[in-house]
Design an enzyme around this catalytic site. Structure first.
Site, short mmCIF file in Angstrom:
data_model
loop_
_atom_site.label_atom_id
_atom_site.label_comp_id
_atom_site.label_asym_id
_atom_site.label_seq_id
_atom_site.Cartn_x
_atom_site.Cartn_y
_atom_site.Cartn_z
CB THR A 90 -0.94 0.09 1.17
OG1 THR A 90 -0.10 0.00 2.43
CG2 THR A 90 -1.76 -1.06 1.29
CD1 TRP A 91 5.36 4.01 0.40
CD2 TRP A 91 6.79 2.92 -0.85
NE1 TRP A 91 6.57 4.78 0.22
CE2 TRP A 91 7.41 4.04 -0.62
CE3 TRP A 91 7.23 2.06 -1.94
CZ2 TRP A 91 8.59 4.47 -1.17
CZ3 TRP A 91 8.50 2.42 -2.66
CH2 TRP A 91 9.05 3.52 -2.01
CE1 TYR A 124 5.26 2.54 3.79
CE2 TYR A 124 3.55 0.83 3.38
CZ TYR A 124 4.75 1.11 3.35
OH TYR A 124 5.88 0.32 3.12
CG ASN A 192 9.36 0.74 8.03
OD1 ASN A 192 9.77 -0.05 7.18
ND2 ASN A 192 8.41 1.70 7.81
CB SER A 222 11.63 -3.38 7.00
OG SER A 222 11.55 -2.85 5.80
CE LYS A 288 4.90 3.77 -14.63
NZ LYS A 288 4.04 4.31 -13.45
CD GLN A 363 0.99 -0.41 -11.95
OE1 GLN A 363 0.24 0.46 -11.43
NE2 GLN A 363 2.42 -0.11 -12.08
#
EC number: 1.1.1.-
Length: 401
Positions: A90-91, A124, A192, A222, A288, A363
């Site tokens: 969800t970042w 987030y 985190n 993390s 992209k 995507q």
């Protein structure tokens, strides 16, 4: 160093005790021998639980496939937790790039495709991502037991006591996350980032506490170094606490060293697995940015100026050239470049799950299609990709799954 010495002394004492026990058996009566054997078995069980008798070989972890969706599931490290090899992160997206309605669409597509892993963090969108995720879970009414929800702690607020990995913030931060998520527990809580201001014993004790209190099932790290993860494991073993099961690390075609060299060694030694993020390098591998930075892209956002600078740098231009060279391989395999990149991450069997970040349903559906490309990632194809990238990290030991 103190931890290592303590663990070594424990091993030596156990082994010396075993030698004395065997020598005694040669001169004692059968009853005494049987009693001694029973005692030794008990000691062996306890010692094994403390990590004294660590097997030299690794546990063989089987990959299973859901018949309905084709999704593959792997163990999270050497824990018994089964996670989908593709997860939804969800970042940036939840509470930022996309609307709540699109977020619900993405989660629905993911869940119906066999994804059971959904990852978020207290930082987030300043907590809003957790709120959105929690609202969707409540609305959809999916069985909690069918989900693996993970969140991360470190940046919880502006106050000095609202960030870091102190016992205070780990407990208060996780309680706040659970409130936003509207959940009784998360499956994995991650630290985190490392916290040099907090003793490792305090971090491990706090993580053990929230697990024992039922607020989390497992804990992980993390962006920790291999040395920091090993220290946490050693502290946990020394004081009979719960060690981390997983490290969240960045992993993609242009970022390989940690996941391909450092983490496999940790996996074989202490069972820590890898949950990787940014398989498309924040969109760089999506294709992209081949002709600059589109206004609708992440790199065009003000807070992602660093990404724009990275893309237009000399190194960024070289990466775009390599991506063009990889395109024929994708065409030959009948897939897109993003699908090839995600499948390339999945071909590393040391990776338990790859977290996808999508801003629209199309995507996400495309990236989920990487599952179909995975069987085509033969050693010949992987070598061909390595030759184009020219960045395969050197490892003294061959990596074995």
């Amino acid at each position: 160093m103190q931890v290592s010495i303590a663990c070594t002394e424990h091993n030596l004492k156990s082994r010396n005790g075993e030698d004395r026990l065997i020598s005694k058996q040669n001169t004692t009566t059968p009853n005494v021998v049987n009693a001694a054997r029973a005692k030794f078995r008990t000691v062996a069980i306890i010692a094994r639980s403390l990590g004294t008798f660590t097997p030299q070989h690794h546990i063989s972890l089987k990959e299973s496939t859901a018949k309905q969706t084709g999704m593959k599931y792997r163990n999270l490290g050497k824990s018994g937790l089964r996670v989908s090899c593709l997860g939804l992160g969800t970042w940036v997206t939840f509470g930022g790039q996309i609307s709540d309605e699109v977020a619900e669409q993405l989660m629905t597509i993911a869940y119906e495709s066999g994804v059971n892993l959904f990852d978020t963090a207290e930082v987030y969108a300043a907590g809003k991502a957790e709120v959105i995720l929690g609202n969707i879970l409540k609305k959809k009414g999916w069985r909690r037991s069918s989900l693996v929800i993970t969140t991360k702690l470190y940046w919880g607020g502006k106050a000095e006591t609202e960030r870091g990995l102190s016992r205070k913030h780990i407990i208060e931060g996780l309680k706040a996350s659970l409130q936003r998520l509207q959940l009784e527990y998360v499956d994995v809580v991650f630290a985190n980032r490392p916290d040099n201001n907090t003793p490792m014993e305090e971090i491990v004790r706090a993580m053990t506490h929230v697990i024992n209190q039922g607020m989390a099932m497992y804990w992980g790290t993390s962006r920790w170094s291999a040395m920091e993860i090993m220290e946490a494991y050693s502290v946990a073993r020394q004081f009979n606490m719960i060690p981390p099961v997983c490290e969240q690390a960045e992993y993609h075609l242009f970022q390989r060293e940690k996941v391909e060299v450092q983490l496999p060694e940790l996996y074989h030694k202490i069972g820590v697995g890898a949950m990787t993020w940014s398989p498309l390098a924040c969109g760089i591998i999506s294709g992209k940015y081949g002709n600059g930075v589109p206004e609708s892209s992440r790199a065009a956002l003000k807070c992602y100026q660093w990404l724009k600078e990275k893309i237009i740098s000399e190194e960024g231009r070289k990466q775009q050239v390599k991506l063009k060279d990889l395109s024929p391989i994708a065409e030959r395999l009948g897939c897109t470049l993003p699908q090839l990149a995600v499948a390339w991450c999945l071909r590393n069997e040391g990776v338990s799950s790859v977290l996808l970040g999508s801003s629209n349903p199309e995507q996400l559906i495309e990236n989920l299609g990487a599952i179909q490309v995975l069987p085509k990632m033969t050693s010949h194809i992987v070598n061909e990709i390595d030759n184009i990238l020219g960045n395969k990290p050197y490892s003294k030991k061959d990596y074995r799954s």
